[in-house]
Enzyme design. Sequence first.
Site: not given
Length: 399
Positions: A8, A89, A178, A238, A383
């Site tokens: 990532n 990713r 996601h 957020r 993930e």
Amino acid sequence: MAKVMAVNAGSSSLKFKLYEMPEEKVLCSGNAERIGHEDAIFGMKWGEESEKKILPILDHARAVELVVQAMLEKGIVKDMNEIVAVGHRIVQGGKYFSHSELFNKDTEDKIESLIPLAPLHNKAHLVGFRAFKQILPDVTNVAVFDTAFHQTMEPEDYVFPIPYELTEKYDCRRYGAHGTSHKYLAEMGAKYLPGVAHPRIISCHIGSGASITAIKDGKCVATSMGLTPLGGIMMGTRTGDLDPSVMNYLCKCTGKSVEEMYQMFNKQSGFLGVSGISNDSRDVLKAVDEGNKRAILANKIFIRRIADYIGQYFVRLGGADLIIFSAGIGENSARTREEVCDAIGTAMNVVIDKELNASIRSKEALISKPESAIKVAIIPTDEEVMIARDTYSFYKKDK
Ligand code: AMP
């Protein structure tokens, strides 16, 4: 047996995990942080051991060199040719990718063309990919997209009610995020639904970023994040969903530009903005216990937003068989899980074993009672293993 790396790459970081496939055994994991600085940080864990050092890492290619060197030094790989494939990713796959893809020129060009939709992320992923290509030129590189799982949505679930020409011309629509996590959760959750012909799952990935997805027959039908990860439920920093006129109104009131306000919605809102305390739900929940009014409000908004989305997806799916809690808050905060289940309990006949729920942290468990109309499970997400699985399957085909 083959060694496959899941990567990532961020603008100044590079996280990695090396797997022995197909056993899915983790051989080591680590992170290079503050890339571009003289005092960058390189950390790696393998077995029971770990090391962390501060050193100059001026670009991503140097970070990749360090990763490979560290693996050789520690004997995790004997030769760098043992690493046969690298999975990357990629946050934004736009309308192009409904599954993972080999990293060839076409894939690279498409990821590049999507930079306007995810400026920081996609650019950094490409830098990461090019660094690997430079240091390990012969490995199979695979792109694994956060948006791919959500490409099965119907147009009425992803088209925004804006002038349609804009949707078409600028590809301005819901993509979600996601997706790799939600796909993993759906696959892991299937075992709780033996004999269910058309399983309906609501998966709640609730960490510092948070999203909820409605899944039917293993496919995404709706997801809470939007064009970008700013949409959906409230998060650490957020806003989640907002009346769009808030942007216009606050720009006029404060004299800030659209870009400045956008940054504020991304980085200074959510738990942090409402509570004024922290983006970390642990700090906010501590302040709730101390009676802090804004922390109490922040937590109430958070729970309400999650409950509202679960209710919406219950209708969208025509009922639900399983609700999954995952990610930092979903896996660790028994209190958040209990408060969400209390909020949806009466309407949806959800009953959890509160004692059992309170005892579970960061491990898989079914926490609903037998009389609950919907099963409720905690499933730690992974993930990286999904990236390794997809990458390994391309490697086998590519060989
Ligand atoms: P993630 O983005 O999935 O790594 O989740 C990180 C977030 O999980 C942190 O910012 C915390 O808000 C939250 N978290 C982790 N542990 C706990 C806990 N025990 N209780 C509440 N929140 C937690």
